[in-house]
Design a protein around this motif. Sequence first.
Motif, PDB file in Angstrom:
ATOM      1  N   HIS A 110      -3.413  35.472  49.971  1.00 36.65           N
ATOM      2  CA  HIS A 110      -3.913  35.621  48.554  1.00 36.65           C
ATOM      3  C   HIS A 110      -2.870  34.764  47.548  1.00 36.65           C
ATOM      4  CE1 HIS A 110      -6.953  38.769  49.599  1.00 36.65           C
ATOM      5  NE2 HIS A 110      -5.950  39.004  50.470  1.00 36.65           N
ATOM      6  N   TYR A 111      -3.529  34.085  46.757  1.00 37.54           N
ATOM      7  CA  TYR A 111      -2.954  33.224  45.865  1.00 37.54           C
ATOM      8  C   TYR A 111      -2.744  33.907  44.201  1.00 37.54           C
ATOM      9  CZ  TYR A 111      -3.474  29.810  49.508  1.00 37.54           C
ATOM     10  OH  TYR A 111      -3.686  29.580  50.646  1.00 37.54           O
ATOM     11  N   GLU A 112      -1.547  34.155  43.868  1.00 42.94           N
ATOM     12  CA  GLU A 112      -1.316  34.661  42.430  1.00 42.94           C
ATOM     13  C   GLU A 112      -0.631  33.667  41.588  1.00 42.94           C
ATOM     14  OE1 GLU A 112      -2.248  37.659  41.461  1.00 42.94           O
ATOM     15  OE2 GLU A 112      -2.833  38.310  43.535  1.00 42.94           O
ATOM     16  N   ASN A 116       0.432  29.179  32.598  1.00 43.59           N
ATOM     17  CA  ASN A 116      -0.417  27.639  32.737  1.00 43.59           C
ATOM     18  C   ASN A 116      -1.126  27.494  33.902  1.00 43.59           C
ATOM     19  OD1 ASN A 116       0.366  26.953  30.209  1.00 43.59           O
ATOM     20  ND2 ASN A 116       2.249  25.740  30.966  1.00 43.59           N
ATOM     21  N   ASP A 117      -1.296  28.673  34.697  1.00 42.11           N
ATOM     22  CA  ASP A 117      -1.991  28.715  35.820  1.00 42.11           C
ATOM     23  C   ASP A 117      -1.499  28.016  36.973  1.00 42.11           C
ATOM     24  OD1 ASP A 117      -4.256  30.132  34.712  1.00 42.11           O
ATOM     25  OD2 ASP A 117      -5.294  27.980  34.276  1.00 42.11           O
ATOM     26  N   ASN A 118       0.126  28.085  36.944  1.00 40.65           N
ATOM     27  CA  ASN A 118       0.917  27.483  38.201  1.00 40.65           C
ATOM     28  C   ASN A 118       0.897  28.761  38.971  1.00 40.65           C
ATOM     29  OD1 ASN A 118       1.491  25.074  36.866  1.00 40.65           O
ATOM     30  ND2 ASN A 118       2.968  25.889  35.509  1.00 40.65           N
ATOM     31  N   LEU A 119       0.872  28.031  40.269  1.00 40.43           N
ATOM     32  CA  LEU A 119       1.051  29.063  41.402  1.00 40.43           C
ATOM     33  C   LEU A 119       2.361  29.876  41.383  1.00 40.43           C
ATOM     34  CD1 LEU A 119      -0.219  30.101  44.060  1.00 40.43           C
ATOM     35  CD2 LEU A 119       0.847  28.346  45.205  1.00 40.43           C
ATOM     36  N   LYS A 120       2.516  31.116  41.436  1.00 45.76           N
ATOM     37  CA  LYS A 120       3.267  32.038  41.066  1.00 45.76           C
ATOM     38  C   LYS A 120       3.843  32.654  42.557  1.00 45.76           C
ATOM     39  CE  LYS A 120       5.022  36.039  38.605  1.00 45.76           C
ATOM     40  NZ  LYS A 120       4.495  37.159  37.689  1.00 45.76           N
ATOM     41  N   TYR A 121       3.279  32.984  43.147  1.00 46.21           N
ATOM     42  CA  TYR A 121       3.492  33.312  44.433  1.00 46.21           C
ATOM     43  C   TYR A 121       2.242  33.417  45.490  1.00 46.21           C
ATOM     44  CZ  TYR A 121       2.452  37.959  42.766  1.00 46.21           C
ATOM     45  OH  TYR A 121       1.872  39.299  42.403  1.00 46.21           O
ATOM     46  N   VAL A 122       2.457  33.789  47.014  1.00 45.36           N
ATOM     47  CA  VAL A 122       1.376  34.050  47.747  1.00 45.36           C
ATOM     48  C   VAL A 122       1.656  35.096  48.863  1.00 45.36           C
ATOM     49  CG1 VAL A 122       0.471  31.594  48.066  1.00 45.36           C
ATOM     50  CG2 VAL A 122       2.412  32.282  49.482  1.00 45.36           C
ATOM     51  N   GLU A 135       2.898  42.503  55.676  1.00 45.77           N
ATOM     52  CA  GLU A 135       2.605  41.807  54.572  1.00 45.77           C
ATOM     53  C   GLU A 135       3.875  41.055  54.015  1.00 45.77           C
ATOM     54  OE1 GLU A 135       0.378  43.658  51.355  1.00 45.77           O
ATOM     55  OE2 GLU A 135       2.097  43.288  49.918  1.00 45.77           O
ATOM     56  N   ASP A 136       3.721  40.022  53.675  1.00 48.62           N
ATOM     57  CA  ASP A 136       4.881  38.886  53.194  1.00 48.62           C
ATOM     58  C   ASP A 136       4.501  38.509  51.722  1.00 48.62           C
ATOM     59  OD1 ASP A 136       6.820  39.234  55.436  1.00 48.62           O
ATOM     60  OD2 ASP A 136       5.489  38.018  56.654  1.00 48.62           O
ATOM     61  N   THR A 137       5.397  38.375  50.973  1.00 48.38           N
ATOM     62  CA  THR A 137       5.501  37.691  49.729  1.00 48.38           C
ATOM     63  C   THR A 137       6.108  36.727  49.267  1.00 48.38           C
ATOM     64  OG1 THR A 137       4.485  39.789  48.836  1.00 48.38           O
ATOM     65  CG2 THR A 137       5.058  38.110  47.067  1.00 48.38           C
ATOM     66  N   LEU A 138       5.675  35.468  49.269  1.00 47.71           N
ATOM     67  CA  LEU A 138       6.650  34.260  49.342  1.00 47.71           C
ATOM     68  C   LEU A 138       6.432  33.643  47.842  1.00 47.71           C
ATOM     69  CD1 LEU A 138       6.287  32.915  52.695  1.00 47.71           C
ATOM     70  CD2 LEU A 138       8.041  34.114  51.897  1.00 47.71           C
ATOM     71  N   ASP A 139       7.472  33.080  47.474  1.00 50.32           N
ATOM     72  CA  ASP A 139       7.291  32.253  46.037  1.00 50.32           C
ATOM     73  C   ASP A 139       6.506  31.131  46.110  1.00 50.32           C
ATOM     74  OD1 ASP A 139       9.281  30.700  47.331  1.00 50.32           O
ATOM     75  OD2 ASP A 139      10.432  30.980  45.597  1.00 50.32           O
ATOM     76  N   LYS A 140       6.216  30.605  47.141  1.00 51.61           N
ATOM     77  CA  LYS A 140       5.264  29.250  47.497  1.00 51.61           C
ATOM     78  C   LYS A 140       4.846  29.410  48.842  1.00 51.61           C
ATOM     79  CE  LYS A 140       8.992  26.272  48.861  1.00 51.61           C
ATOM     80  NZ  LYS A 140       9.967  25.004  48.668  1.00 51.61           N
ATOM     81  N   GLU A 141       3.749  28.587  48.849  1.00 51.84           N
ATOM     82  CA  GLU A 141       2.787  28.616  50.367  1.00 51.84           C
ATOM     83  C   GLU A 141       3.730  27.670  51.323  1.00 51.84           C
ATOM     84  OE1 GLU A 141      -1.496  28.061  51.989  1.00 51.84           O
ATOM     85  OE2 GLU A 141      -1.172  27.017  50.128  1.00 51.84           O
ATOM     86  N   LYS A 142       3.606  28.268  52.635  1.00 47.92           N
ATOM     87  CA  LYS A 142       4.299  27.352  53.668  1.00 47.92           C
ATOM     88  C   LYS A 142       3.790  25.851  53.783  1.00 47.92           C
ATOM     89  CE  LYS A 142       3.945  31.526  56.533  1.00 47.92           C
ATOM     90  NZ  LYS A 142       3.336  32.095  57.959  1.00 47.92           N
ATOM     91  N   GLU A 143       4.888  25.078  53.554  1.00 48.37           N
ATOM     92  CA  GLU A 143       4.425  23.634  53.497  1.00 48.37           C
ATOM     93  C   GLU A 143       4.497  22.797  54.788  1.00 48.37           C
ATOM     94  OE1 GLU A 143       7.150  21.994  50.818  1.00 48.37           O
ATOM     95  OE2 GLU A 143       6.444  23.177  48.972  1.00 48.37           O
ATOM     96  N   VAL A 144       3.571  22.087  54.910  1.00 41.01           N
ATOM     97  CA  VAL A 144       3.474  21.061  56.145  1.00 41.01           C
ATOM     98  C   VAL A 144       4.288  19.753  55.909  1.00 41.01           C
ATOM     99  CG1 VAL A 144       1.847  19.472  57.568  1.00 41.01           C
ATOM    100  CG2 VAL A 144       1.312  21.932  56.525  1.00 41.01           C
ATOM    101  N   ASP A 145       5.350  19.408  56.733  1.00 38.03           N
ATOM    102  CA  ASP A 145       6.085  18.393  56.586  1.00 38.03           C
ATOM    103  C   ASP A 145       5.316  17.224  56.981  1.00 38.03           C
ATOM    104  OD1 ASP A 145       8.034  16.499  56.108  1.00 38.03           O
ATOM    105  OD2 ASP A 145       9.381  17.393  57.512  1.00 38.03           O
ATOM    106  N   LEU A 146       4.491  16.402  56.062  1.00 38.86           N
ATOM    107  CA  LEU A 146       3.581  15.356  56.511  1.00 38.86           C
ATOM    108  C   LEU A 146       4.478  14.144  56.603  1.00 38.86           C
ATOM    109  CD1 LEU A 146       0.982  15.746  53.446  1.00 38.86           C
ATOM    110  CD2 LEU A 146       0.895  16.336  55.828  1.00 38.86           C
ATOM    111  N   LYS A 147       5.760  14.304  56.310  1.00 38.10           N
ATOM    112  CA  LYS A 147       6.489  12.907  56.688  1.00 38.10           C
ATOM    113  C   LYS A 147       6.762  12.673  58.291  1.00 38.10           C
ATOM    114  CE  LYS A 147      10.378  14.568  54.889  1.00 38.10           C
ATOM    115  NZ  LYS A 147      11.719  14.949  54.484  1.00 38.10           N
TER     116      LYS A 147
END
Length: 222
Positions: A110-112, A116-122, A135-147
């Motif tokens: 779930h995205y909160e 300014n509608d910036n993503l606050k946490y997930v 249940e886990d609350t993080l300040d940003k979504e898990k990122e994929v390392d596209l490098k």
Amino acid sequence: MKYISIILTLSFFLTGEPGFGQELHFGYHLVNEDSTLSRNNIKSLTVKNCIGSSCMEVNYEFNSLGLITKLAPAIINPYSTWEYYPDGRIKAKYSKNHCCDSDTIFSSTHYEYGFNDNLKYVIYRSYKNGMVIKEDTLDKEKEVDLKNYPTIRNEIGQVIEQTLTDLYYPCGIVFKGTHRIRYHYLDNGLIDYGKIYNDQGELIVDLKYEYEKEIKTLPNKG
């Protein structure tokens, strides 16, 4: 502000050790695929992953904005659905099992949003028998390392080649090593087909794209 412009083009392939529930780490297009789908009135897409004469299908559904709403591999029960706010911000993602007379959710995101509608946490939740067990609350979504998955783009920004690592399919099919997928496009900007080659340059997988358009009718003026 653009919120989601990711379309999963390969949903059978996993990187790293194979296991149910892993996120896909490649096959992402970050070039406004949602607007391309919307402009072409695409409501669904079937991608056929063909190894020799045997093909496995992945089915996608999209809303009127071209945002993905459902991803369902044809030969396994798990599938994913997405919900959005009217302005296109992602609201939630659900991972589900299709079984018997009902579908069950086994995880959700779930995205909160804040100022300014910036993503606050997930919020990540895991379920068992319809009950939240973690249940886990993080300040940003898990990122994929596209490098780790370098891409080559054409002059208009479309991904035409991408480097992949180990590929895993259901039913125990595994391709080890480094691979490259090459995409070919239609004049309207949609992917026409893709081909995956191993590090010896041998073709191992054909990807065939079949689109279904939304039929729009003119209002009846009486």
